[in-house]
Design an enzyme around this catalytic site. Sequence first.
Site, short mmCIF file in Angstrom:
data_model
loop_
_atom_site.label_atom_id
_atom_site.label_comp_id
_atom_site.label_asym_id
_atom_site.label_seq_id
_atom_site.Cartn_x
_atom_site.Cartn_y
_atom_site.Cartn_z
N GLN A 76 1.24 -1.16 0.16
CA GLN A 76 -0.39 -0.11 0.00
C GLN A 76 0.87 1.09 0.23
O GLN A 76 -0.02 2.47 -1.00
CB GLN A 76 -0.74 -0.28 1.21
CG GLN A 76 -2.47 -1.49 1.50
CD GLN A 76 -2.52 -1.35 2.43
OE1 GLN A 76 -4.03 -0.44 3.37
NE2 GLN A 76 -2.16 -2.51 3.16
N GLN A 90 14.56 -9.43 1.17
CA GLN A 90 14.45 -10.54 1.47
C GLN A 90 14.45 -11.35 0.11
O GLN A 90 15.20 -12.64 0.33
CB GLN A 90 12.96 -10.79 1.22
CG GLN A 90 11.79 -10.70 2.16
CD GLN A 90 10.64 -10.74 2.26
OE1 GLN A 90 10.10 -11.40 0.56
NE2 GLN A 90 9.49 -11.29 2.55
N ASN A 158 8.31 14.85 1.27
CA ASN A 158 8.17 16.17 1.73
C ASN A 158 6.85 16.71 2.92
O ASN A 158 6.25 15.82 2.62
CB ASN A 158 8.21 16.87 0.64
CG ASN A 158 6.75 16.54 -0.68
OD1 ASN A 158 5.87 17.34 0.25
ND2 ASN A 158 7.93 16.52 -2.04
N ARG A 169 -4.52 7.74 4.95
CA ARG A 169 -3.75 6.84 5.66
C ARG A 169 -4.49 7.18 6.73
O ARG A 169 -4.29 6.46 8.23
CB ARG A 169 -2.85 6.75 5.32
CG ARG A 169 -2.34 5.88 3.85
CD ARG A 169 -2.99 5.05 3.40
NE ARG A 169 -2.37 4.58 2.10
CZ ARG A 169 -3.31 3.84 1.33
NH1 ARG A 169 -4.10 2.63 1.84
NH2 ARG A 169 -2.84 4.03 0.17
#
Length: 231
Positions: A76, A90, A158, A169
């Site tokens: 996301q 990973q 920024n 969010r």
Amino acid sequence: MKVKLLKFTNDPEKTCAIAARLCYSAAGIDEITEKFTKEKVKELLDKVISSGHQSVLEHASFSFGIEGVSRALLAQLTRHRIASFSVQSQRYVKFKNGVEFVTPDTVKKQKALLLKFDNFLKEVEKLYEYFLEAGIPAEDARYVLPNASATKIIITMNARELRHFFALRCCNRAQWEIRDMACRMLNLVRKEAPVLFSDAGPDCVKGGCHEAFPCGKPWTKSRIKSEKYSI
């Protein structure tokens, strides 16, 4: 989850205010800089933010260190294009001492499901370690790791992009994990740049919700000043 503000532009609010004043002043940068007081910085930035002339906010940047978040969150997060991300690989990092996982609260609350979840992750971890021991490269062994596997991220945004990020969010409709992270980030930057982020948060803070399915629990300006964002 750990969220830490690592570094940010020195005197970020004054930097943005100087940029804003320069756009409409015949004076030199040194002269503009000398005339600014905290009061004038606040007055100018309030006008800039309310008028929508927020390109000047791009002159202030903030870097965060994030640990213990899932790969589901990462998917996301990287949709926010105007930002920089450095993520624990990973492909090159071999998790020989165990893989860290993130467990949703909805699963934790149901003991039977939590047991199944934990048992599944233990089997995944065993298979991952077995592959590594068998000589499978980490970049291939990682294919068995689920979205629940945890990672570490350095994020730099920024101030303008952060305000946009918080609008999306910190919203009650956002997915719980990225909302938790965003709210922690907001609490940190508001301490260092209260004028830049005084009204930052979901759209309802600024007067209107743009969600197709509103949560019915809007944030108000008075509430945001008296209460920290929380899940």
